[in-house]
Design a protein around this motif. Structure first.
Motif, short mmCIF file in Angstrom:
data_model
loop_
_atom_site.label_atom_id
_atom_site.label_comp_id
_atom_site.label_asym_id
_atom_site.label_seq_id
_atom_site.Cartn_x
_atom_site.Cartn_y
_atom_site.Cartn_z
N ASP A 86 0.82 -1.21 0.00
CA ASP A 86 0.00 0.00 0.00
C ASP A 86 0.86 1.27 0.00
O ASP A 86 0.57 2.25 0.69
CB ASP A 86 -0.93 -0.01 1.21
N GLY A 87 1.95 1.21 -0.76
CA GLY A 87 2.81 2.38 -0.92
C GLY A 87 3.80 2.63 0.20
O GLY A 87 4.54 3.61 0.16
N LYS A 88 3.83 1.77 1.21
CA LYS A 88 4.75 1.95 2.33
C LYS A 88 5.73 0.78 2.42
O LYS A 88 5.46 -0.31 1.93
CB LYS A 88 3.97 2.07 3.65
N THR A 89 6.86 1.04 3.05
CA THR A 89 7.89 0.02 3.25
C THR A 89 7.84 -0.46 4.70
O THR A 89 7.86 0.35 5.63
CB THR A 89 9.29 0.60 2.95
N TYR A 90 7.80 -1.78 4.88
CA TYR A 90 7.64 -2.35 6.21
C TYR A 90 8.79 -3.28 6.62
O TYR A 90 8.66 -4.01 7.60
CB TYR A 90 6.32 -3.12 6.30
N GLY A 91 9.87 -3.25 5.89
CA GLY A 91 10.99 -4.10 6.25
C GLY A 91 12.18 -3.81 5.37
O GLY A 91 12.12 -2.98 4.45
N VAL A 92 13.27 -4.50 5.65
CA VAL A 92 14.51 -4.32 4.90
C VAL A 92 14.98 -5.68 4.39
O VAL A 92 15.14 -6.62 5.18
CB VAL A 92 15.61 -3.71 5.79
N PRO A 93 15.20 -5.83 3.08
CA PRO A 93 15.72 -7.09 2.57
C PRO A 93 17.06 -7.44 3.22
O PRO A 93 17.91 -6.56 3.41
CB PRO A 93 15.88 -6.81 1.07
N TYR A 94 17.24 -8.69 3.54
CA TYR A 94 18.40 -9.18 4.28
C TYR A 94 19.34 -9.90 3.31
O TYR A 94 20.47 -9.48 3.09
CB TYR A 94 17.84 -10.09 5.37
N TYR A 95 18.87 -10.95 2.68
CA TYR A 95 19.64 -11.61 1.63
C TYR A 95 18.69 -12.45 0.78
O TYR A 95 17.52 -12.60 1.13
CB TYR A 95 20.78 -12.46 2.18
N ALA A 96 19.18 -12.98 -0.33
CA ALA A 96 18.31 -13.64 -1.30
C ALA A 96 18.81 -15.04 -1.66
O ALA A 96 19.97 -15.39 -1.42
CB ALA A 96 18.21 -12.79 -2.57
N GLY A 97 17.92 -15.79 -2.25
CA GLY A 97 18.25 -17.11 -2.80
C GLY A 97 17.44 -17.31 -4.07
O GLY A 97 16.22 -17.14 -4.05
N GLY A 98 18.10 -17.65 -5.15
CA GLY A 98 17.39 -17.79 -6.41
C GLY A 98 17.24 -19.24 -6.84
O GLY A 98 17.41 -20.17 -6.06
N ARG A 99 16.91 -19.43 -8.11
CA ARG A 99 16.73 -20.76 -8.67
C ARG A 99 17.56 -20.91 -9.93
O ARG A 99 17.69 -19.97 -10.70
CB ARG A 99 15.25 -21.02 -8.95
N VAL A 100 18.11 -22.10 -10.09
CA VAL A 100 18.97 -22.38 -11.24
C VAL A 100 18.62 -23.74 -11.81
O VAL A 100 17.92 -24.54 -11.19
CB VAL A 100 20.47 -22.37 -10.84
N ALA A 101 19.11 -23.99 -13.01
CA ALA A 101 19.01 -25.31 -13.60
C ALA A 101 20.25 -26.11 -13.19
O ALA A 101 21.35 -25.57 -13.14
CB ALA A 101 18.94 -25.22 -15.13
N THR A 102 20.05 -27.38 -12.87
CA THR A 102 21.16 -28.27 -12.52
C THR A 102 21.01 -29.54 -13.32
O THR A 102 19.93 -30.14 -13.34
CB THR A 102 21.13 -28.62 -11.01
N TRP A 103 22.08 -29.95 -14.00
CA TRP A 103 22.01 -31.23 -14.69
C TRP A 103 23.29 -32.03 -14.53
O TRP A 103 24.30 -31.52 -14.05
CB TRP A 103 21.62 -31.05 -16.16
N ARG A 104 23.21 -33.30 -14.93
CA ARG A 104 24.33 -34.21 -14.81
C ARG A 104 25.16 -34.20 -16.09
O ARG A 104 24.66 -34.57 -17.17
CB ARG A 104 23.83 -35.63 -14.51
N THR A 105 26.40 -33.80 -15.97
CA THR A 105 27.26 -33.74 -17.15
C THR A 105 27.58 -35.13 -17.69
O THR A 105 27.80 -35.28 -18.89
CB THR A 105 28.57 -33.01 -16.82
N ASP A 106 27.63 -36.15 -16.81
CA ASP A 106 27.91 -37.50 -17.30
C ASP A 106 26.77 -38.02 -18.17
O ASP A 106 27.00 -38.67 -19.20
CB ASP A 106 28.19 -38.46 -16.13
#
Length: 426
Positions: free
Chosen positions: A138-158
């Motif tokens: 609602d247009g206001k800030t109620y906290g401070v971001p601390y740190y993040a975690g994203g998403r990646v693709a993972t596959w088997r090279t073998d």
């Protein structure tokens, strides 16, 4: 680092009573500036993995406020919601509390958190979009971001090499061509891409990649948007992935994906960055081959751009009932500022801001998760979103699509109807 990010907890389990609401809006920015004591609640992640950063923030605050007492309490993620809700009904609230970014919305809607002045925090102008959205209502800030975690693709090279594939795909066409080769080589009981049907974080990445969304704001109201042509395009491609490459149980979610991947019957997963490494842990790796044969890469999207990913993470907030809000904000700034972010990055976390994220892209060890996190999405910041999540509307829709119970068009239409009933209700 293994961490089942906050997204796994979700808003669904968090119900804040009206009694928890405070009068944070009525307090001045300088309220509690002369406080002699503060209490900080953090998860055991901070206690176990970066206690030195906590001590550094304490030292910075004590230098500015000689004699101040700083109390710390630590909790596990499963225990926090009930514990926090209980104290919100009293006057003995912590002054700083770590929140999962998907936990924030319900508390902001109910007025349980105090608004903060974002300009008083380092790098606030560069906060990652997904994290910034999680602390804004609602247009206001109620906290401070601390740190993040994203998403990646993972596959088997073998597995890839056994199918004649020499390098990770850069485009979606290259990805599907590679998976087609793997599927043919390994047979129809193998998952070229192990993609749980109910994994709405992955499915919505396809939706946002196609230009769609879960819901959109229109004239001050939120309207479900899964039936739009763009959203249906993304859902249809998600179904194509399930149909072609996912040969396991079509009713599963992503909660045990790292365990399933460790069983060795899958080539690729698209999930939180820690999942592949956790699958390769000796207690989960039933093949004995994962440790030396896993590769992470940025998931390419059908649009031709990097697939937008759900950005999980933690925020720090100040309960509205706190009598030390000004000093609490100073502690948060010391903890999440430039020095704190460098410390968190050194521990393998993604920072809360674009400036630091850019530096991680130049390091081969962190290039993939940092690049993937640049394109991100977040849940609709609507007052009734918690009700949508609690009802598992998206998971139900995806299972109906994946199992063929309903067409994409019908499942999306039905999901929109359910969302529209509650998304604007506090």
């Amino acid at each position: 680092m293994k961490r089942k990010l906050i997204a796994a907890i979700g808003i669904a389990g968090i119900m804040v009573s009206v009694a928890a609401c405070g009068d944070g809006d009525k307090k001045s920015d300088n309220a509690g500036a002369d406080a002699k004591e503060i209490t900080v609640w953090l998860t055991v992640d901070a206690q176990n993995n970066w206690p030195d950063l906590v001590k550094a923030a304490d030292a910075a605050l004590k230098k500015k406020h000689p004699g101040i007492k700083i109390n710390h309490e630590y909790y596990g993620w499963p225990d926090k919601p009930a514990k926090f809700d209980a104290v919100l009904a009293t006057d003995k609230v912590p002054d700083v509390v770590e929140m999962g970014n998907t936990e924030m919305l319900s508390y902001m809607v109910q007025g349980a958190l105090a608004p903060v002045d974002a300009s008083k925090f380092e790098n606030s102008a560069q906060w990652l979009d997904g994290l910034k959205a999680s602390v804004t209502y609602d247009g206001k800030t109620y906290g401070v971001p601390y740190y993040a975690g994203g998403r990646v693709a993972t596959w088997r090279t073998d597995i890839a090499k056994a199918s004649g594939i020499k390098s990770a795909p850069k485009t979606y066409d290259e990805l599907t061509a590679s998976l087609d080769k793997v599927q043919k080589k390994q047979g129809d009981k193998f998952n070229a891409w192990y993609q749980p049907t109910r994994d709405w974080y992955a499915a919505m990445s396809f939706v946002y990649d196609a230009g769609g969304s879960i819901a959109k704001e229109d004239g001050g109201k939120w309207v479900a948007n899964l039936s739009s042509a763009e959203s249906q395009k993304g859902l249809t491609e998600f179904k194509n992935v399930i149909d072609k490459y996912m040969h396991g149980d079509k009713t599963k979610d992503e909660s045990d994906r790292y365990i399933v991947y460790g069983q060795g019957k899958s080539d690729l997963i698209f999930g939180a960055a820690w999942e592949g490494a956790t699958s390769a842990d000796p207690k989960n790796d039933k093949t004995g081959k994962l440790k030396d044969n896993l590769e992470n890469f940025v998931m390419p999207g059908p649009s031709g751009k990097a697939m937008p990913v759900f950005l999980g993470g933690s925020d720090l907030a100040i309960p509205a009932k706190s009598d030390a809000q000004a000093v609490a904000a100073e502690w948060i700034d010391a903890f999440t500022g430039a020095k704190g972010q460098k410390g968190l990055m050194a521990k393998g976390n993604l920072p809360n801001n674009k400036t630091d994220l850019a530096t991680m892209k130049s390091d081969p060890k962190t290039e993939v998760p940092a690049t993937a996190a640049e394109s991100n999405w977040f849940v609709p910041m609507a007052p009734g979103w918690g009700k949508v999540e609690k009802a598992q509307v998206l998971q139900t829709m995806l299972q109906e699509i994946g199992t063929g119970k309903k067409s994409v068009e019908q499942a999306a239409k039905d999901a929109d109807a359910k969302i529209d009933k509650v998304i604007n209700n506090k």
